[in-house]
Structure formats: C-alpha cells, structure tokens
Design a protein around this motif. Structure first.
Motif, PDB file in Angstrom:
ATOM      1  N   GLY A  91       1.070  -1.046   0.149  1.00 27.25           N
ATOM      2  CA  GLY A  91      -0.182  -0.457   0.233  1.00 27.25           C
ATOM      3  C   GLY A  91       1.111   1.416  -0.086  1.00 27.25           C
ATOM      4  N   LEU A  92       1.987   0.839   0.596  1.00 21.64           N
ATOM      5  CA  LEU A  92       2.781   2.160   1.160  1.00 21.64           C
ATOM      6  C   LEU A  92       3.610   2.654  -1.041  1.00 21.64           C
ATOM      7  CD1 LEU A  92       4.595   4.639   3.067  1.00 21.64           C
ATOM      8  CD2 LEU A  92       5.310   2.961   2.891  1.00 21.64           C
ATOM      9  N   LEU A  93       3.613   1.006  -1.439  1.00 20.83           N
ATOM     10  CA  LEU A  93       4.390   1.516  -2.692  1.00 20.83           C
ATOM     11  C   LEU A  93       3.483   2.184  -3.199  1.00 20.83           C
ATOM     12  CD1 LEU A  93       6.581  -1.524  -2.628  1.00 20.83           C
ATOM     13  CD2 LEU A  93       7.769   0.354  -2.535  1.00 20.83           C
ATOM     14  N   ALA A  94       2.671   1.205  -3.521  1.00 24.81           N
ATOM     15  CA  ALA A  94       0.987   2.168  -4.485  1.00 24.81           C
ATOM     16  C   ALA A  94       1.486   3.287  -4.457  1.00 24.81           C
ATOM     17  CB  ALA A  94       0.055   1.011  -4.462  1.00 24.81           C
ATOM     18  N   GLN A  95       0.909   3.630  -3.599  1.00 28.46           N
ATOM     19  CA  GLN A  95       0.701   5.475  -2.222  1.00 28.46           C
ATOM     20  C   GLN A  95       1.679   6.016  -3.229  1.00 28.46           C
ATOM     21  OE1 GLN A  95      -0.847   7.563  -0.865  1.00 28.46           O
ATOM     22  NE2 GLN A  95      -0.615   9.540  -0.993  1.00 28.46           N
ATOM     23  N   ASN A  96       3.493   5.707  -2.948  1.00 28.74           N
ATOM     24  CA  ASN A  96       4.553   6.750  -2.791  1.00 28.74           C
ATOM     25  C   ASN A  96       4.450   7.002  -4.741  1.00 28.74           C
ATOM     26  OD1 ASN A  96       5.747   7.162  -0.913  1.00 28.74           O
ATOM     27  ND2 ASN A  96       6.702   4.950  -1.195  1.00 28.74           N
ATOM     28  N   ILE A  97       4.735   5.270  -5.694  1.00 26.43           N
ATOM     29  CA  ILE A  97       4.303   5.852  -7.152  1.00 26.43           C
ATOM     30  C   ILE A  97       2.768   6.343  -7.995  1.00 26.43           C
ATOM     31  CG2 ILE A  97       2.862   4.206  -9.227  1.00 26.43           C
ATOM     32  CD1 ILE A  97       5.588   3.633  -8.481  1.00 26.43           C
ATOM     33  N   VAL A  98       1.710   6.608  -7.178  1.00 29.38           N
ATOM     34  CA  VAL A  98       0.834   7.764  -7.396  1.00 29.38           C
ATOM     35  C   VAL A  98       1.043   8.900  -7.255  1.00 29.38           C
ATOM     36  CG1 VAL A  98      -1.483   7.773  -6.920  1.00 29.38           C
ATOM     37  CG2 VAL A  98      -1.224   5.405  -6.866  1.00 29.38           C
ATOM     38  N   VAL A  99       1.193   8.842  -5.837  1.00 26.29           N
ATOM     39  CA  VAL A  99       1.883  10.869  -5.434  1.00 26.29           C
ATOM     40  C   VAL A  99       2.600  11.461  -6.101  1.00 26.29           C
ATOM     41  CG1 VAL A  99       2.972  12.160  -4.059  1.00 26.29           C
ATOM     42  CG2 VAL A  99       1.053  10.443  -2.958  1.00 26.29           C
ATOM     43  N   LYS A 100       3.388  10.388  -6.638  1.00 29.37           N
ATOM     44  CA  LYS A 100       5.300  11.130  -7.474  1.00 29.37           C
ATOM     45  C   LYS A 100       4.531  10.986  -9.321  1.00 29.37           C
ATOM     46  CE  LYS A 100       9.821   9.709  -9.336  1.00 29.37           C
ATOM     47  NZ  LYS A 100      10.173  11.319  -9.912  1.00 29.37           N
ATOM     48  N   PHE A 101       4.054   9.737  -9.605  1.00 33.05           N
ATOM     49  CA  PHE A 101       3.458  10.043 -10.796  1.00 33.05           C
ATOM     50  C   PHE A 101       2.150  10.493 -11.929  1.00 33.05           C
ATOM     51  CE2 PHE A 101       6.903   6.629 -10.747  1.00 33.05           C
ATOM     52  CZ  PHE A 101       7.716   7.428 -11.724  1.00 33.05           C
ATOM     53  N   ALA A 102       1.040  10.008 -10.647  1.00 31.01           N
ATOM     54  CA  ALA A 102      -0.317  10.858 -11.131  1.00 31.01           C
ATOM     55  C   ALA A 102      -0.141  12.484 -10.235  1.00 31.01           C
ATOM     56  CB  ALA A 102      -1.216  10.336 -10.743  1.00 31.01           C
ATOM     57  N   ASP A 103       0.222  12.389  -9.423  1.00 32.46           N
ATOM     58  CA  ASP A 103      -0.013  13.747  -8.517  1.00 32.46           C
ATOM     59  C   ASP A 103       1.279  14.847  -8.798  1.00 32.46           C
ATOM     60  OD1 ASP A 103      -2.218  12.478  -7.676  1.00 32.46           O
ATOM     61  OD2 ASP A 103      -1.657  12.350  -5.598  1.00 32.46           O
ATOM     62  N   HIS A 104       2.515  14.305  -8.752  1.00 35.06           N
ATOM     63  CA  HIS A 104       3.753  15.105 -10.022  1.00 35.06           C
ATOM     64  C   HIS A 104       4.251  15.121  -8.515  1.00 35.06           C
ATOM     65  CE1 HIS A 104       2.148  13.921 -14.094  1.00 35.06           C
ATOM     66  NE2 HIS A 104       1.107  15.211 -13.434  1.00 35.06           N
ATOM     67  N   GLN A 105       4.728  14.959  -7.141  1.00 31.65           N
ATOM     68  CA  GLN A 105       4.709  15.160  -6.474  1.00 31.65           C
ATOM     69  C   GLN A 105       6.565  14.434  -6.179  1.00 31.65           C
ATOM     70  OE1 GLN A 105       4.867  17.616  -3.294  1.00 31.65           O
ATOM     71  NE2 GLN A 105       2.548  16.500  -3.304  1.00 31.65           N
ATOM     72  N   PRO A 106       7.651  15.884  -6.350  1.00 26.10           N
ATOM     73  CA  PRO A 106       9.179  15.445  -6.495  1.00 26.10           C
ATOM     74  C   PRO A 106       8.567  14.285  -4.739  1.00 26.10           C
ATOM     75  CG  PRO A 106       8.660  17.630  -5.740  1.00 26.10           C
ATOM     76  CD  PRO A 106       7.152  17.364  -6.029  1.00 26.10           C
ATOM     77  N   LEU A 107      10.107  13.757  -5.153  1.00 29.64           N
ATOM     78  CA  LEU A 107      10.287  12.834  -3.693  1.00 29.64           C
ATOM     79  C   LEU A 107      10.828  13.683  -2.313  1.00 29.64           C
ATOM     80  CD1 LEU A 107      12.649   9.659  -5.260  1.00 29.64           C
ATOM     81  CD2 LEU A 107       9.816  10.133  -4.716  1.00 29.64           C
ATOM     82  N   TYR A 108      11.230  14.410  -2.529  1.00 30.15           N
ATOM     83  CA  TYR A 108      12.023  15.506  -1.154  1.00 30.15           C
ATOM     84  C   TYR A 108      10.149  15.568  -0.467  1.00 30.15           C
ATOM     85  CZ  TYR A 108      10.461  19.876  -3.282  1.00 30.15           C
ATOM     86  OH  TYR A 108      10.616  21.141  -3.550  1.00 30.15           O
ATOM     87  N   ARG A 109       9.123  16.067  -1.360  1.00 26.17           N
ATOM     88  CA  ARG A 109       7.702  16.513  -0.761  1.00 26.17           C
ATOM     89  C   ARG A 109       8.225  15.030  -0.059  1.00 26.17           C
ATOM     90  NH1 ARG A 109       5.689  20.774  -5.538  1.00 26.17           N
ATOM     91  NH2 ARG A 109       7.336  22.014  -4.895  1.00 26.17           N
ATOM     92  N   GLN A 110       7.038  14.503  -0.606  1.00 24.79           N
ATOM     93  CA  GLN A 110       7.070  13.350  -0.268  1.00 24.79           C
ATOM     94  C   GLN A 110       7.353  12.951   1.671  1.00 24.79           C
ATOM     95  OE1 GLN A 110       6.128   9.461  -2.505  1.00 24.79           O
ATOM     96  NE2 GLN A 110       6.454  10.538  -4.529  1.00 24.79           N
ATOM     97  N   ALA A 111       8.935  12.861   1.358  1.00 23.93           N
ATOM     98  CA  ALA A 111      10.332  12.450   2.750  1.00 23.93           C
ATOM     99  C   ALA A 111       9.185  13.276   3.209  1.00 23.93           C
ATOM    100  CB  ALA A 111      11.540  12.959   2.105  1.00 23.93           C
ATOM    101  N   GLU A 112       8.420  15.211   3.483  1.00 26.24           N
ATOM    102  CA  GLU A 112       9.082  16.328   3.725  1.00 26.24           C
ATOM    103  C   GLU A 112       6.958  15.486   5.002  1.00 26.24           C
ATOM    104  OE1 GLU A 112       8.355  19.491   1.728  1.00 26.24           O
ATOM    105  OE2 GLU A 112      10.916  19.901   2.130  1.00 26.24           O
ATOM    106  N   ILE A 113       6.321  15.196   3.498  1.00 22.25           N
ATOM    107  CA  ILE A 113       5.067  14.412   4.399  1.00 22.25           C
ATOM    108  C   ILE A 113       4.992  13.794   5.594  1.00 22.25           C
ATOM    109  CG2 ILE A 113       2.903  13.607   3.310  1.00 22.25           C
ATOM    110  CD1 ILE A 113       3.202  14.404   0.723  1.00 22.25           C
ATOM    111  N   TYR A 114       5.803  12.286   5.139  1.00 20.29           N
ATOM    112  CA  TYR A 114       5.775  11.240   5.926  1.00 20.29           C
ATOM    113  C   TYR A 114       6.902  11.733   7.749  1.00 20.29           C
ATOM    114  CZ  TYR A 114       5.399   7.951   1.706  1.00 20.29           C
ATOM    115  OH  TYR A 114       4.981   7.481   1.431  1.00 20.29           O
TER     116      TYR A 114
END
Length: 147
Positions: A91-114
């Motif tokens: 589920g976490l992997l799917a979330q990362n893929i969707v947020v990165k490629f569908a929502d165009h969220q860069p990885l550093y922002r994902q790390a900040e959210i976590y």
C-alpha cells in the motif's frame, strides 16, 4: 547492488500503531517421528505500511516450533513481499507511485510529508522503492508478454 553504500536501517518509530499478524507452521505433528511441537520462539520483521491516510507498522510474526521428541524445528511461512527484505508494504509503495507520477509530487516533498507523520525515510530509500516498483512492473510485463 554492487558498489552501493549501505546504511544502517533505523528502527521504525515506536509511536506508530502496530498491527501484528501471526503465521503458524502448517504442520502440527512432526513428519519424522510423529511427535508434537513445542514453542521455540518467534522471528519478527516489521514493514511500514499506509492504510487510508494513516501510517502504521505491520508486524509479521513467524512462529517457530520444535519437536519435543527429535528437536526438529519448523516455522510459519513468511508472506510474500513486493521488495525482498524491504520495509515498505504494498500500500505504501502504491501510494508513492501514485503521488510521484499521477500527482507529480517530487520525492523530497513525499519525505517531508512522512516526516510530519513522524516517519523519516530518507529520499534515497523512497527513490529505491520507486526503482524496485519499476523492476517489478518490468518483470510482470515480461511474464505477461511470454504467456
């Protein structure tokens, strides 16, 4: 991966809720001598998972038992993991893929959210998760194309 620097994995935060899943061995009697098994211990691995908007830790407990007569040891089968020895659940992997490629969220922002949720995987770990998901998709695609 040769040449990659290894870093010590930090333990998962204690404040996150744990969802424990117990995997008992399938056998109740020893196939070698017919004796019963006694409790020997557990192997515990933890996996970071996101369920809905909540981050939690799934504890996979593989119960070990030893035969009381001949000391044969058996253990519950571990569930399959998308990334071998990885802490990220499906589920976490799917979330990362969707947020990165569908929502165009860069990885550093994902790390900040976590980090706001009290979990701090480094960007390189999240990037490896994305790469491992790509490898899984490639393997799946080759398998589907071959059949």
């Amino acid at each position: 991966m040769p040449g990659r620097a290894t870093t010590a994995r930090q333990p998962l935060p204690e404040h996150l809720p744990r969802d424990e899943r117990l995997y008992e061995p399938a056998e109740m009697l020893c196939v070698q001598c017919g004796g019963g098994f006694k409790y020997l211990g557990d192997d515990v691995s933890e996996q970071l998972e996101i369920i809905g908007a909540a981050v939690k830790v799934l504890r996979h407990v593989r119960r070990k038992r030893a035969c009381a007569c001949c000391d044969r040891v058996i253990q519950g089968v571990a569930p399959s993991q998308p990334i071998e020895r990885g802490i990220a659940g499906p589920g976490l992997l799917a979330q990362n893929i969707v947020v990165k490629f569908a929502d165009h969220q860069p990885l550093y922002r994902q790390a900040e959210i976590y980090a706001r949720q009290g979990v701090a995987p480094d960007r390189s770990a999240v990037a490896r998760w994305i790469g491992a998901c790509g490898a899984l998709v490639r393997r799946w695609w080759k398998h589907c194309s071959a059949t």
